[in-house]
Design a protein around this motif. Structure first.
Motif, PDB file in Angstrom:
ATOM      1  N   MET A 143       0.839  -1.183   0.000  1.00  0.00           N
ATOM      2  CA  MET A 143       0.000   0.000   0.000  1.00  0.00           C
ATOM      3  C   MET A 143       0.886   1.249   0.000  1.00  0.00           C
ATOM      4  O   MET A 143       1.861   1.327   0.689  1.00  0.00           O
ATOM      5  CB  MET A 143      -0.874  -0.002   1.243  1.00  0.00           C
ATOM      6  N   ASN A 144       0.519   2.183  -0.799  1.00  0.00           N
ATOM      7  CA  ASN A 144       1.337   3.383  -0.929  1.00  0.00           C
ATOM      8  C   ASN A 144       0.433   4.603  -0.761  1.00  0.00           C
ATOM      9  O   ASN A 144      -0.004   5.234  -1.707  1.00  0.00           O
ATOM     10  CB  ASN A 144       2.006   3.358  -2.305  1.00  0.00           C
ATOM     11  N   THR A 145       0.181   4.925   0.487  1.00  0.00           N
ATOM     12  CA  THR A 145      -0.857   5.910   0.768  1.00  0.00           C
ATOM     13  C   THR A 145      -0.286   7.253   1.197  1.00  0.00           C
ATOM     14  O   THR A 145       0.630   7.315   1.978  1.00  0.00           O
ATOM     15  CB  THR A 145      -1.752   5.399   1.908  1.00  0.00           C
ATOM     16  N   GLN A 146      -0.851   8.281   0.688  1.00  0.00           N
ATOM     17  CA  GLN A 146      -0.450   9.614   1.128  1.00  0.00           C
ATOM     18  C   GLN A 146      -0.972   9.833   2.554  1.00  0.00           C
ATOM     19  O   GLN A 146      -2.100   9.469   2.879  1.00  0.00           O
ATOM     20  CB  GLN A 146      -1.072  10.655   0.211  1.00  0.00           C
ATOM     21  N   ARG A 201      -2.290  -3.528  10.929  1.00  0.00           N
ATOM     22  CA  ARG A 201      -1.220  -2.560  11.145  1.00  0.00           C
ATOM     23  C   ARG A 201      -1.658  -1.496  12.160  1.00  0.00           C
ATOM     24  O   ARG A 201      -2.842  -1.329  12.427  1.00  0.00           O
ATOM     25  CB  ARG A 201      -0.859  -1.893   9.821  1.00  0.00           C
ATOM     26  N   ASP A 246      -2.858   1.618  13.767  1.00  0.00           N
ATOM     27  CA  ASP A 246      -3.813   2.620  13.327  1.00  0.00           C
ATOM     28  C   ASP A 246      -3.142   3.998  13.272  1.00  0.00           C
ATOM     29  O   ASP A 246      -2.309   4.328  14.114  1.00  0.00           O
ATOM     30  CB  ASP A 246      -4.968   2.612  14.323  1.00  0.00           C
ATOM     31  N   LEU A 247      -3.524   4.799  12.283  1.00  0.00           N
ATOM     32  CA  LEU A 247      -2.895   6.105  12.135  1.00  0.00           C
ATOM     33  C   LEU A 247      -3.123   6.992  13.361  1.00  0.00           C
ATOM     34  O   LEU A 247      -2.212   7.660  13.836  1.00  0.00           O
ATOM     35  CB  LEU A 247      -3.440   6.810  10.883  1.00  0.00           C
ATOM     36  N   VAL A 248      -4.357   6.980  13.857  1.00  0.00           N
ATOM     37  CA  VAL A 248      -4.661   7.828  15.020  1.00  0.00           C
ATOM     38  C   VAL A 248      -3.802   7.413  16.210  1.00  0.00           C
ATOM     39  O   VAL A 248      -3.286   8.252  16.960  1.00  0.00           O
ATOM     40  CB  VAL A 248      -6.162   7.759  15.365  1.00  0.00           C
ATOM     41  N   LEU A 257      -0.291   8.610  15.597  1.00  0.00           N
ATOM     42  CA  LEU A 257      -0.188  10.052  15.863  1.00  0.00           C
ATOM     43  C   LEU A 257      -0.090  10.315  17.358  1.00  0.00           C
ATOM     44  O   LEU A 257       0.642  11.194  17.808  1.00  0.00           O
ATOM     45  CB  LEU A 257      -1.407  10.784  15.295  1.00  0.00           C
ATOM     46  N   LEU A 300       7.464  12.987  10.801  1.00  0.00           N
ATOM     47  CA  LEU A 300       7.334  12.074   9.659  1.00  0.00           C
ATOM     48  C   LEU A 300       8.297  10.901   9.789  1.00  0.00           C
ATOM     49  O   LEU A 300       7.971   9.766   9.423  1.00  0.00           O
ATOM     50  CB  LEU A 300       7.582  12.832   8.352  1.00  0.00           C
ATOM     51  N   LEU A 347       6.669   8.556  12.187  1.00  0.00           N
ATOM     52  CA  LEU A 347       5.512   7.904  11.573  1.00  0.00           C
ATOM     53  C   LEU A 347       5.968   6.844  10.574  1.00  0.00           C
ATOM     54  O   LEU A 347       5.355   5.787  10.443  1.00  0.00           O
ATOM     55  CB  LEU A 347       4.627   8.943  10.871  1.00  0.00           C
ATOM     56  N   LEU A 392       4.583   3.274  10.574  1.00  0.00           N
ATOM     57  CA  LEU A 392       3.689   2.948   9.460  1.00  0.00           C
ATOM     58  C   LEU A 392       4.530   2.798   8.198  1.00  0.00           C
ATOM     59  O   LEU A 392       4.528   3.673   7.330  1.00  0.00           O
ATOM     60  CB  LEU A 392       2.650   4.064   9.279  1.00  0.00           C
ATOM     61  N   ASP A 437       4.258   1.242   5.566  1.00  0.00           N
ATOM     62  CA  ASP A 437       3.621   1.178   4.246  1.00  0.00           C
ATOM     63  C   ASP A 437       3.072   2.526   3.802  1.00  0.00           C
ATOM     64  O   ASP A 437       2.392   2.632   2.792  1.00  0.00           O
ATOM     65  CB  ASP A 437       2.496   0.142   4.244  1.00  0.00           C
ATOM     66  N   LEU A 438       3.376   3.537   4.580  1.00  0.00           N
ATOM     67  CA  LEU A 438       2.870   4.866   4.251  1.00  0.00           C
ATOM     68  C   LEU A 438       3.858   5.597   3.355  1.00  0.00           C
ATOM     69  O   LEU A 438       5.057   5.601   3.605  1.00  0.00           O
ATOM     70  CB  LEU A 438       2.674   5.656   5.558  1.00  0.00           C
ATOM     71  N   ASP A 439       3.333   6.246   2.334  1.00  0.00           N
ATOM     72  CA  ASP A 439       4.189   6.978   1.401  1.00  0.00           C
ATOM     73  C   ASP A 439       4.415   8.388   1.947  1.00  0.00           C
ATOM     74  O   ASP A 439       3.745   9.339   1.566  1.00  0.00           O
ATOM     75  CB  ASP A 439       3.519   7.047   0.034  1.00  0.00           C
ATOM     76  N   LEU A 440       5.353   8.487   2.850  1.00  0.00           N
ATOM     77  CA  LEU A 440       5.574   9.779   3.490  1.00  0.00           C
ATOM     78  C   LEU A 440       6.438  10.703   2.647  1.00  0.00           C
ATOM     79  O   LEU A 440       6.381  11.913   2.804  1.00  0.00           O
ATOM     80  CB  LEU A 440       6.202   9.582   4.876  1.00  0.00           C
ATOM     81  N   ALA A 474       6.162  11.279  -0.483  1.00  0.00           N
ATOM     82  CA  ALA A 474       5.268  12.053  -1.335  1.00  0.00           C
ATOM     83  C   ALA A 474       4.475  13.066  -0.508  1.00  0.00           C
ATOM     84  O   ALA A 474       4.158  14.150  -0.966  1.00  0.00           O
ATOM     85  CB  ALA A 474       4.305  11.126  -2.063  1.00  0.00           C
ATOM     86  N   SER A 475       4.178  12.681   0.723  1.00  0.00           N
ATOM     87  CA  SER A 475       3.386  13.574   1.560  1.00  0.00           C
ATOM     88  C   SER A 475       4.172  14.782   2.003  1.00  0.00           C
ATOM     89  O   SER A 475       3.635  15.859   2.161  1.00  0.00           O
ATOM     90  CB  SER A 475       2.906  12.814   2.801  1.00  0.00           C
TER      91      SER A 475
END
Lengths: 279, 172
Positions: free
Chosen positions: A1-4, B106, B108-110, B113, B156, B159, B163, B165-168, B170-171
């Motif tokens: 998964m590649n999520t922003q 995985r 959770d984002l919250v 954070l 970041l 995070l 996480l 699998d997060l595309d940081l 790009a963010s």
């Protein structure tokens, strides 16, 4: 998964919606309370200013005419209140209770009273600046009361210095220090964290100076004015809870210069956008 | 996503209309900041109470939504005093549990954070949820642009560890 990250944030909370009618009504009630408090404070301020001016001018007259005795300030009778009972714990009552308990441990005087409380969680916080009678530097002391704590694991972590955990009769007490290396020395915060069997958590901490924004400290003494054991006595006081003796609330209401940490008056609206946040 | 229409460019009508238009987004912001729905509810309520108490000024302000957002963030940073020793920000990543190997469970984002330093968390939420610029974020928090970037970068990085699998990239 590649999520922003941004997309993930929106997705994670997009289904959350508060009860907007209930929110509006509750906010109105609390907002009206803030307005009433402001009005009361401004009225009190005006009365106090008048009294100061009156006393000042009378004393000036007295000093000019030594044959007349100088006037004394008029005394206002204390408002009548119920002699007994309990009331909901507030930030100001927390600060007052903290002052009373600290005074039993280390002689001194307190200033800079502040606090906050929550009508939803019933948490309460009070803080003050303690100047020991021996003339040594001040300590900033704060105390949290948090009812309804179901469980919390008490174990020492690597960043905690001089950490101890004791258990007794269903209660857990952890004491520890946090040490921050800063220019000119070490910023030290000593903490006593008590979770009682009834689910009320009481946490008190004291510093060896003022902790400033951006991880800076104004160090006033080598060690905090209170030890962990002394703070343990403070948090162990049985009156801490969602309801406290009404007398404590009356003491809190009389604290000089008490600051409600939640009373953002929006003054910065008309000022610089970089005005100091509250607090 | 069904967000309320923006009130950024138009003055609000009544207080009720304002809460209905902006409440959902403020509440969601509060959840991301607090990591706790109960506390977020309290924070949102406290924010609108302050807004109501100054409603005459707020509705005349250039940007009532920005004002409310600022009150929310500052109230949260202030509110933390209540729980100061409850939420201990974890500085050392080795203290954190390793991310679960199964992507289906995985972290959770919250929750991730909530493991950031509160000041760092505020930067991330303001930048990536509310889409504020570095300068806007810095002004709201009363810190410099440099400090904002530093906090954002630090957040970041953490995070990313929690996480993976997060595309940081790009963010950020």
């Amino acid at each position: 998964m590649n999520t922003q990250l941004s997309d993930l944030m929106h997705r994670d909370v997009q289904d959350l919606t508060p009860d907007l009618d209930a929110l509006t009504q509750a906010a109105r009630r609390r907002g009206l309370s803030i307005r009433r408090r402001r009005q009361a404070l401004s009225t009190l301020g005006a009365v106090a200013a008048v009294a100061v001016i009156a006393v000042g001018s009378t004393q000036l007259r007295g000093s000019a005419d030594s044959s007349r005795p100088a006037a004394t300030a008029p005394t206002t009778p204390a408002p009548t209140t119920q002699a007994s009972g309990t009331t909901r714990l507030s930030g100001e009552a927390t600060a007052a209770g903290l002052r009373d308990l600290l005074g039993e441990v280390v002689q001194g005087r307190a200033t800079s009273f502040a606090g906050q409380d929550s009508t939803v969680s019933y948490d309460s916080y009070g803080e003050l600046r303690w100047f020991p009678a021996d003339g040594s530097g001040f300590s900033d002391v704060g105390l949290n009361v948090q009812p309804g704590f179901e469980s919390r694991i008490y174990h020492c972590q690597a960043w905690q210095v001089a950490c101890t955990v004791t258990r007794s009769g269903g209660a857990k007490l952890m004491t520890f220090e946090e040490v921050t290396e800063v220019a000119g020395g070490k910023g030290i915060r000593v903490t006593a964290d008590l979770l009682r069997a009834d689910g009320v958590r009481v946490v008190a901490s004291a510093t060896n100076g003022a902790e400033l924004p951006a991880n800076k400290w104004h160090i006033t003494r080598a060690r905090p004015a209170f030890t962990a054991q002394e703070l343990a006595l403070v948090v162990g006081q049985s009156w801490w809870g969602p309801r406290i003796p009404a007398e404590l609330q009356r003491e809190g209401a009389a604290l000089p210069g008490y600051t409600d940490l939640d009373s953002d008056r929006g003054d910065w609206l008309d000022g610089s956008p970089t005005a100091k946040p509250t607090p | 996503m069904a967000e309320a229409p923006s009130l950024d460019e138009q003055p609000p009508g009544s207080f009720e209309e304002f809460v209905h238009a902006t409440g959902p987004r403020m509440y969601r912001t509060a959840v991301l900041l607090c990591g706790d729905h109960h506390l977020a509810e309290d924070l949102t309520q406290a924010t609108y109470a302050k807004v109501f108490a100054s409603w005459g000024r707020v509705r005349r302000a250039d940007n009532p939504v920005a004002y409310t957002r600022t009150v929310l963030t500052r109230t949260w940073l202030s509110h933390r005093r209540l729980r100061r020793t409850t939420e201990q920000p974890v500085d050392d990543l080795p203290d954190l549990p390793a991310p679960h190997p199964d992507p289906g469970t995985r972290l959770d984002l919250v929750e991730a954070l909530s493991r950031l330093r509160p000041e760092d968390r505020a930067v991330v939420v303001l930048r990536f949820y509310l889409d504020l610029s570095v300068n806007q974020t810095a002004q709201l928090l009363g810190i410099s642009d440099v400090a904002t970037r530093k906090r954002c970068s630090r957040a970041l990085e953490r995070l990313r560890s929690m996480l993976p699998d997060l595309d940081l990239e790009a963010s950020s």
